[in-house]
Design a protein around this motif. Structure first.
Motif, PDB file in Angstrom:
ATOM      1  N   GLN A 224       0.734  -0.891  -0.015  1.00  0.00           N
ATOM      2  CA  GLN A 224      -0.085  -0.163   0.202  1.00  0.00           C
ATOM      3  C   GLN A 224       0.544   1.248   0.231  1.00  0.00           C
ATOM      4  O   GLN A 224       0.501   2.743   0.111  1.00  0.00           O
ATOM      5  N   LEU A 225       2.056   1.207  -0.685  1.00  0.00           N
ATOM      6  CA  LEU A 225       2.791   2.639  -0.249  1.00  0.00           C
ATOM      7  C   LEU A 225       2.729   2.935  -1.967  1.00  0.00           C
ATOM      8  O   LEU A 225       2.071   2.593  -2.810  1.00  0.00           O
ATOM      9  N   PRO A 226       3.600   4.242  -2.133  1.00  0.00           N
ATOM     10  CA  PRO A 226       2.636   4.769  -3.108  1.00  0.00           C
ATOM     11  C   PRO A 226       3.625   4.685  -3.790  1.00  0.00           C
ATOM     12  O   PRO A 226       4.776   4.076  -3.497  1.00  0.00           O
ATOM     13  N   ILE A 227       3.536   4.271  -5.552  1.00  0.00           N
ATOM     14  CA  ILE A 227       5.035   3.639  -6.340  1.00  0.00           C
ATOM     15  C   ILE A 227       6.166   4.203  -5.855  1.00  0.00           C
ATOM     16  O   ILE A 227       7.315   3.497  -5.718  1.00  0.00           O
ATOM     17  N   GLY A 228       6.566   5.584  -5.793  1.00  0.00           N
ATOM     18  CA  GLY A 228       7.595   6.113  -5.339  1.00  0.00           C
ATOM     19  C   GLY A 228       8.379   5.861  -4.456  1.00  0.00           C
ATOM     20  O   GLY A 228       9.602   5.333  -4.390  1.00  0.00           O
ATOM     21  N   GLU A 229       7.711   5.532  -3.198  1.00  0.00           N
ATOM     22  CA  GLU A 229       8.127   5.090  -1.937  1.00  0.00           C
ATOM     23  C   GLU A 229       8.136   3.822  -2.467  1.00  0.00           C
ATOM     24  O   GLU A 229       9.502   3.374  -1.751  1.00  0.00           O
ATOM     25  N   LEU A 230       8.342   2.969  -2.950  1.00  0.00           N
ATOM     26  CA  LEU A 230       8.308   1.414  -3.197  1.00  0.00           C
ATOM     27  C   LEU A 230       9.478   1.388  -3.668  1.00  0.00           C
ATOM     28  O   LEU A 230      10.589   0.827  -3.629  1.00  0.00           O
ATOM     29  N   GLU A 231       9.610   2.081  -5.117  1.00  0.00           N
ATOM     30  CA  GLU A 231      10.832   2.020  -5.564  1.00  0.00           C
ATOM     31  C   GLU A 231      11.629   2.653  -4.922  1.00  0.00           C
ATOM     32  O   GLU A 231      12.898   1.717  -4.953  1.00  0.00           O
ATOM     33  N   SER A 232      11.769   3.928  -4.222  1.00  0.00           N
ATOM     34  CA  SER A 232      12.906   4.286  -3.579  1.00  0.00           C
ATOM     35  C   SER A 232      12.935   2.918  -2.039  1.00  0.00           C
ATOM     36  O   SER A 232      14.517   2.633  -2.024  1.00  0.00           O
ATOM     37  N   ALA A 233      11.952   2.522  -1.829  1.00  0.00           N
ATOM     38  CA  ALA A 233      12.778   1.026  -0.945  1.00  0.00           C
ATOM     39  C   ALA A 233      13.271   0.160  -1.364  1.00  0.00           C
ATOM     40  O   ALA A 233      14.452  -0.258  -0.875  1.00  0.00           O
ATOM     41  N   LEU A 234      13.000  -0.345  -2.719  1.00  0.00           N
ATOM     42  CA  LEU A 234      13.596  -1.423  -3.151  1.00  0.00           C
ATOM     43  C   LEU A 234      14.651  -0.766  -3.743  1.00  0.00           C
ATOM     44  O   LEU A 234      15.878  -2.289  -3.914  1.00  0.00           O
ATOM     45  N   ARG A 235      14.901  -0.126  -3.964  1.00  0.00           N
ATOM     46  CA  ARG A 235      16.501   0.715  -4.377  1.00  0.00           C
ATOM     47  C   ARG A 235      17.478   0.330  -3.015  1.00  0.00           C
ATOM     48  O   ARG A 235      18.630   0.137  -3.061  1.00  0.00           O
ATOM     49  N   ARG A 236      17.411   1.453  -1.840  1.00  0.00           N
ATOM     50  CA  ARG A 236      17.779   1.144  -1.535  1.00  0.00           C
ATOM     51  C   ARG A 236      18.092  -1.126  -0.274  1.00  0.00           C
ATOM     52  O   ARG A 236      19.349  -0.785   0.215  1.00  0.00           O
ATOM     53  N   LEU A 237      16.968  -0.957  -0.721  1.00  0.00           N
ATOM     54  CA  LEU A 237      17.129  -2.413   0.213  1.00  0.00           C
ATOM     55  C   LEU A 237      17.844  -3.308  -1.181  1.00  0.00           C
ATOM     56  O   LEU A 237      18.793  -4.190  -0.450  1.00  0.00           O
ATOM     57  N   ARG A 238      18.057  -2.880  -2.163  1.00  0.00           N
ATOM     58  CA  ARG A 238      19.205  -3.561  -3.781  1.00  0.00           C
ATOM     59  C   ARG A 238      20.685  -2.931  -2.944  1.00  0.00           C
ATOM     60  O   ARG A 238      21.194  -4.388  -3.191  1.00  0.00           O
ATOM     61  N   LEU A 239      20.114  -1.352  -2.965  1.00  0.00           N
ATOM     62  CA  LEU A 239      22.006  -1.941  -2.578  1.00  0.00           C
ATOM     63  C   LEU A 239      22.396  -2.414  -1.368  1.00  0.00           C
ATOM     64  O   LEU A 239      23.950  -2.195  -1.113  1.00  0.00           O
ATOM     65  N   ALA A 240      21.919  -2.224  -0.917  1.00  0.00           N
ATOM     66  CA  ALA A 240      22.052  -2.587   1.009  1.00  0.00           C
ATOM     67  C   ALA A 240      22.567  -4.210   0.524  1.00  0.00           C
ATOM     68  O   ALA A 240      22.911  -5.033   1.858  1.00  0.00           O
ATOM     69  N   GLY A 241      22.026  -4.609  -0.419  1.00  0.00           N
ATOM     70  CA  GLY A 241      22.104  -6.589  -0.505  1.00  0.00           C
ATOM     71  C   GLY A 241      20.879  -7.870   0.181  1.00  0.00           C
ATOM     72  O   GLY A 241      20.397  -8.317   0.354  1.00  0.00           O
ATOM     73  N   LEU A 242      19.815  -6.452   0.106  1.00  0.00           N
ATOM     74  CA  LEU A 242      18.506  -7.309   1.611  1.00  0.00           C
ATOM     75  C   LEU A 242      17.831  -7.264   0.186  1.00  0.00           C
ATOM     76  O   LEU A 242      17.206  -9.039   1.063  1.00  0.00           O
ATOM     77  N   VAL A 243      17.583  -7.586  -1.039  1.00  0.00           N
ATOM     78  CA  VAL A 243      16.920  -7.888  -1.882  1.00  0.00           C
ATOM     79  C   VAL A 243      17.306  -8.108  -2.788  1.00  0.00           C
ATOM     80  O   VAL A 243      18.998  -7.364  -2.938  1.00  0.00           O
TER      81      VAL A 243
END
Lengths: 186, 249
Positions: free
Chosen positions: B136-155
């Motif tokens: 239920q996150l706005p798409i922009g927030e979801l994309e930023s979250a995924l960017r940070r999680l990917r950079l951190a090696g978490l996803v």
């Protein structure tokens, strides 16, 4: 805080905790007036100081290459490197000095330089590069201030050993010049 | 901190020293666990103890990934301490997205018997659409979250493999950082997932009961330490000696 957690807190050595914190935050900054915990690398620009993990005997993660071992993967690493190079072309203006702390440069100038390095759709290249600047900023390679429209070298650049900078200087001299007259914030 | 490593490395000759440094850098910075066959510093228990001591300086520890490969992670007590520091905890949105990936890529396949019990890595990607719908996150927030999680090696993002049967449409799976969990951290994460997915299940009740009794035991131990410290203070005027003795019990 419960008694139990107060107990366990006392178990972790403050120096150990400070170094763990520096690692987990990956280059967080504090005012230069605050004390720097022992055993971390402190990259200062005069006003603030960024805390980074220190490595033994001058080793860097580049050592992994010698052992055929892959570092943490970076999406579109080629593009990320080119955007970092374009940013350094604009922020590291006195190439004989160290790249850190460098100078702030307009994001527009970086996008121009990057555009001059890449073929194809210029508008698309700018969009890609904008996303790449954010990722490089998230990881401490650059310091991006989107509101002010400026970018500076990030504290991780301070960890580059001086004797490894030669090839990078040569590369940057070959890149397109930053445009004149682009003013920060415009 | 190079000086901090010095007492640990001083007694080794140059070759051994560089092997230890290589092993340290490898477990700290490689994406995946590294084989001990390639790193002499990881081959013998004695040199592993030195690498462990180097890691301990910043709250890290060696983690055995399988019989012959190694990585590093935060020690449990250090991770607990960092988790209490708001600056060290990812934003709620990032954590929510990560939890969704763990539920879809690990918990559900595991419940269906398609994934072994003690792994947090998974070949079953969580589709972006699922994340968009459930977070239920706005798409922009979801994309930023995924960017940070990917950079951190978490996803890790998995591309669609082009198959038309829809079996693998691409998406996100838990990233390489999940190699770096200690056995206790893996157990805690498993428990949290059970508590989140089935709070009313008998298994969740067992976990809560076990945690309560552990907490009680810790509090009692702390209270005992306090009482005996007070007594020792009165009787001997020396709190620390008694404290140390109690710790050893």
């Amino acid at each position: 805080m419960s008694k139990a957690s107060a107990e366990s807190k006392a178990d972790v050595d403050p120096g150990v905790l400070a170094r763990a914190r520096a690692r987990v935050l990956g280059g967080a900054s504090q005012a230069v007036t605050e004390p720097t915990p022992p055993g971390v690398v402190a990259a200062s620009d005069g006003e603030r100081v960024w805390l980074l993990s220190a490595w033994p005997d001058g080793a860097t993660p580049a050592l992994l290459e010698e052992y055929d071992t892959a570092p943490m993967p970076l999406d579109r690493s080629g593009q990320a490197r080119r955007v970092l190079a374009a940013a350094l072309r604009c922020c590291w203006t006195r190439l004989d000095d160290a790249p850190w702390p460098g100078e702030a440069a307009p994001v527009q100038a970086v996008l121009e330089v990057y555009g001059g390095m890449s073929r194809g759709d210029a508008e698309l290249a700018r969009r890609w590069a904008t996303g790449e600047l954010r990722r490089l900023s998230d990881t401490g390679w650059l310091l991006l201030d989107e509101a002010a429209g400026v970018v500076r070298p990030g504290p991780r650049v301070a960890l580059w050993p001086d004797d490894s900078l030669g090839p990078l200087r040569d590369l940057l001299r070959r890149l397109p010049e930053p445009p004149q007259g682009v003013i920060a914030g415009e | 901190m190079s000086e901090a490593f010095e007492p640990l490395l001083r007694s080794y000759d140059e070759r051994r020293r560089s092997e230890l440094v290589a092993a340290y850098m490898a477990v700290e910075h490689a994406a995946e666990p590294v084989p001990e066959a390639r790193f002499a510093g990881l081959r013998e228990p004695a040199s592993r103890r030195t690498v462990e001591a180097m890691l301990n300086l910043s709250g890290r520890t060696l983690i055995r990934a399988d019989r012959t490969s190694w990585t590093s992670g935060y020690r449990d007590e250090v991770a607990a301490e960092l988790a209490r520091d708001p600056a060290c905890v990812p934003p709620a949105g990032d954590r929510a997205v990560l939890a969704l990936v763990l539920i879809h890529s690990v918990a559900i396949p595991r419940a269906a018997g398609r994934l072994p019990d003690d792994t947090w890595l998974s070949p079953h990607p969580t589709p972006l659409e699922e994340l968009r719908r459930r977070s239920q996150l706005p798409i922009g927030e979801l994309e930023s979250a995924l960017r940070r999680l990917r950079l951190a090696g978490l996803v890790t993002q998995v591309r669609a493999d082009g198959r038309t049967d829809g079996a693998d449409a691409g998406g996100f799976v838990p990233g390489p950082q999940f190699h770096r969990l200690t056995p206790a951290a893996r157990r805690r994460l498993q428990e949290e997932l059970i508590l989140a997915a089935g709070p009313d299940s008998p298994l969740a009740a067992t976990i809560r009961a076990r945690r309560r009794s552990r907490e009680r035991a810790e509090q009692e131990a702390a209270a005992r330490r306090e009482t005996s410290a007070e007594r020792a203070g009165v009787e001997q005027g020396d709190v620390s000696t008694q404290d140390v003795r109690e710790e050893g019990l």
